[in-house]
Design a protein around this motif. Structure first.
Motif, short mmCIF file in Angstrom:
data_model
loop_
_atom_site.label_atom_id
_atom_site.label_comp_id
_atom_site.label_asym_id
_atom_site.label_seq_id
_atom_site.Cartn_x
_atom_site.Cartn_y
_atom_site.Cartn_z
N VAL A 57 -2.57 1.46 8.23
CA VAL A 57 -3.42 0.70 7.30
C VAL A 57 -2.82 -0.70 7.17
N HIS A 88 0.36 7.54 0.03
CA HIS A 88 1.52 7.22 -0.80
C HIS A 88 2.18 5.95 -0.27
N CYS A 142 2.69 2.38 10.70
CA CYS A 142 1.64 2.17 9.71
C CYS A 142 0.27 2.01 10.36
S1 SF4 Z 1 0.03 4.34 6.62
FE1 SF4 Z 1 0.96 2.33 6.28
S2 SF4 Z 1 0.07 1.67 4.30
FE2 SF4 Z 1 -0.20 3.86 4.42
S3 SF4 Z 1 1.61 4.65 3.40
FE3 SF4 Z 1 2.03 4.64 5.65
S4 SF4 Z 1 3.14 2.74 5.97
FE4 SF4 Z 1 2.11 2.55 3.95
#
Ligand code: SF4
Ligand code: SF4
Length: 573
Positions: A508, A491, A506
């Motif tokens: 990704v 999401h 995060c």
């Molecule tokens: S892992 Fe990173 S890209 Fe994925 S939803 Fe969370 S903050 Fe956004």
């Protein structure tokens, strides 16, 4: 503090309330916010001194939301000398690159190799046809980015994905994929609308590079859905693409549906069924609720928003309860297990410690006796399994770097000698190594014994999990994926829903070569798309009018052909 907090107090809390940090959707300044329970929902409320109040729904299922908050995990941060942006007063999310605050290592990094696209999706504002600019890193820049990703420590980046625009419009894409393998990425992926794969020769050309995993844009299984999401009926083409990928020998396709309210939210069950029907090549479905951008009035925002818990309930309803809401777990629940396995096997590590609000996953496993797909939760008591993993990783993380006792003693003895005897130090090191190995075996034996107690029934599900636990190579992980169908969701955040507690964890990222200061930057997916993309792309953008005429015409010609082909009657088999 335990590595992974099972903060059960939250579950029984009458009214959930947390103070957090967010951004103003208008000026993007960092502002305080609060996550608060009320009217049977979980809200994110914030007030910008200049632009006023905003509120967004984080969940329509408070019990799920509160339960999910038990799964915050501590990440494995990239070593400080590998980060290129200093912390500034502007704060997170303005210092991406990454800055010294970032708490995790990317599990997957995307490289946008072009913003050209052979579709004109109504929901896309970033392609060359809309912006009037072409943005493309050179092949050399892509290689520079990949080398940087491989150099990260302590966990180097093991998975890279080429994205866009539409990456298949780059004629040197096969060379980029080959280069990624040459640089020892364990997972190389392609995020694509798949249109070019309507041509079987192109499928074979890409398959010949060694590429296995294709993230395929896949919004539904009816003409109406495709007309709404992509502007015309792509359903017959998508079916042909799946057939071609199968013929070319691909066996790791991930279906990526964008889920928007009133558009594709009734397709969730159909898409999972399509994945099951094509399980010989489909490994996963990764749902992505649409991110919201532009100026949206509060009542409209609430109407348009789809959250993780909404999606989980939709899946439950549309699969007739086969995947009920309690079979899904937030992504970071696997973080302690993954770290534990990396520690005792020494295989390259991956960090799953994003926020529990970022996504969820579950696995479906084939029951050999009935031929039916069942959920992994039928085989294992998942909460207990992760509590056990958490307990052992907590124990190990306190001790794992402390096997230097004999080396220190040997070094001390050497100090007193009138001459240097390196072999004394080596003996110390050797004894430390033996001590560490013995400790690993001791932990492993206890861990496996405890995990045995979480098994509910035997069968393929258990065989699959044991492959992961005893893995000595990445092939073992891959073989787990080949036995199962993963149903997951990411999401992504937008400026309405953004919280720095999420962005700084995060996992990704996008990686770019920033021509303004000649540095390779890793920028979280959510902050790149909401904030940094236009700033970085400005330095590299070339007006479409200046790009070679032939190239632009090819792009337009392809689009016209696809439009024509999509309008034609479906050819008989
Ligand atoms: S892992 Fe990173 S890209 Fe994925 S939803 Fe969370 S903050 Fe956004
Ligand atoms: S998202 Fe990460 S890299 Fe970006 S500013 Fe925040 S902590 Fe720094």
């Amino acid at each position: 503090m335990a590595y992974l907090e099972y903060n059960t107090a939250d579950i029984s809390e009458e009214k959930f309330r947390r103070e957090v940090t967010s951004v103003c959707p208008e000026c993007i300044k960092v502002i305080p916010a609060v996550i608060e329970e009320g009217e049977g929902k979980i809200w994110l409320k914030k007030k910008c001194p200049e632009h006023g109040e905003y509120k967004d729904i984080l969940s329509q299922h408070p019990e799920y939301y509160k339960w999910s908050q038990n799964f915050w995990a501590e990440g494995i941060a990239v070593d400080q000398d590998k980060r290129c942006v200093p912390n500034t007063e502007k704060g997170c999310p303005w210092d991406c690159g990454s800055c010294q605050r970032h708490k995790t290592t990317p599990i997957l990094t995307l490289i946008d190799v072009t913003n050209k696209c052979n579709l004109r999706c109504p929901i896309c504002f970033a392609n060359a046809a809309v912006t009037g600019n072409v943005v493309e890193p050179t092949f050399e820049e892509v290689v520079k980015i990949m080398k940087h990703l491989r150099s990260l420590t302590p966990y180097s980046n093991v998975a890279v994905s080429f994205s866009g625009g539409e990456p298949t419009l780059r004629s040197d894409l096969p060379d980029m994929i080959r280069k990624a393998y040459e640089l020892n990425f364990l997972q190389v992926m392609l995020i694509t609308n798949g249109i070019k794969f309507k041509n079987l020769d192109y499928c074979k050309e890409i398959r010949d590079t060694g590429l296995q995993t294709i993230y395929l844009q896949f919004d539904g299984t009816t003409p109406e859905t495709w007309e709404q999401t992509r502007g015309f009926n792509l359903w017959p083409l998508k079916q042909r693409i799946i057939k071609n990928l199968r013929i070319a020998g691909f066996d790791s396709v991930v279906l990526v549906p964008t889920i928007a309210k009133g558009v594709s939210d009734d397709e969730v069950g159909n898409i999972i069924q399509f994945a099951i029907d094509n399980i010989d090549i489909v490994r996963a479905v990764n749902f992505q609720p649409v991110s919201l951008c532009g100026r949206i009035p509060p009542d409209k925002l609430a109407e348009m928003r789809i959250n993780i818990s909404d999606l989980i309930h939709m899946i439950g309803e549309q699969t007739n309860g086969v995947l009920s809401p309690n079979t899904f777990y937030p992504i970071p629940v696997v973080a302690p297990m993954a770290n534990l396995i990396t520690w005792y096997t020494g295989v390259p590590g991956v960090d799953f410690a994003c926020s529990p609000d970022c996504g969820f996953a579950t696995f479906m496993v084939l029951n050999d006796e009935t031929g039916e797909l069942e959920c992994i939760t039928d085989y294992i008591d998942i909460p207990e399994f992760f509590k056990i993993s958490n307990k052992y990783w907590d124990e190990v993380s306190k001790r794992k770097d402390k096997f230097h006792r004999f080396e220190t003693i040997a070094g001390g003895i050497n100090e007193f000698l009138p001459f240097d005897l390196p072999f004394i130090k080596n003996i110390g090191k050797g004894l430390d190594g033996l001590h560490e190995q013995a400790y690993k075996r001791y932990v492993l034996a206890r861990y496996f014994w405890d995990v045995l107690g979480t098994i509910k029934k035997t069968g393929r599900g258990i065989q699959s999990v044991s492959k992961i636990l005893t893995r000595t190579s990445w092939d073992d992980v891959a073989s787990f994926m080949y036995d199962t169908l993963m149903v997951s969701c990411m999401h992504f955040q937008d400026l309405y829903s953004m919280r720095t507690a999420r962005t700084e964890r995060c996992i990704v990222h996008y990686a770019v070569h920033d021509r303004r200061d000649d540095k390779v930057k890793q920028i979280p997916f959510c902050t790149y798309n909401s904030i940094h993309r236009p700033l970085i792309e400005k330095a590299i953008a070339v007006p479409v009018s200046q790009v070679e005429e032939g190239e632009v015409l090819t792009m337009e010609k392809e689009y016209k052909e696809i439009e024509k082909e999509a309008a034609a009657p479906i050819p008989k088999e």
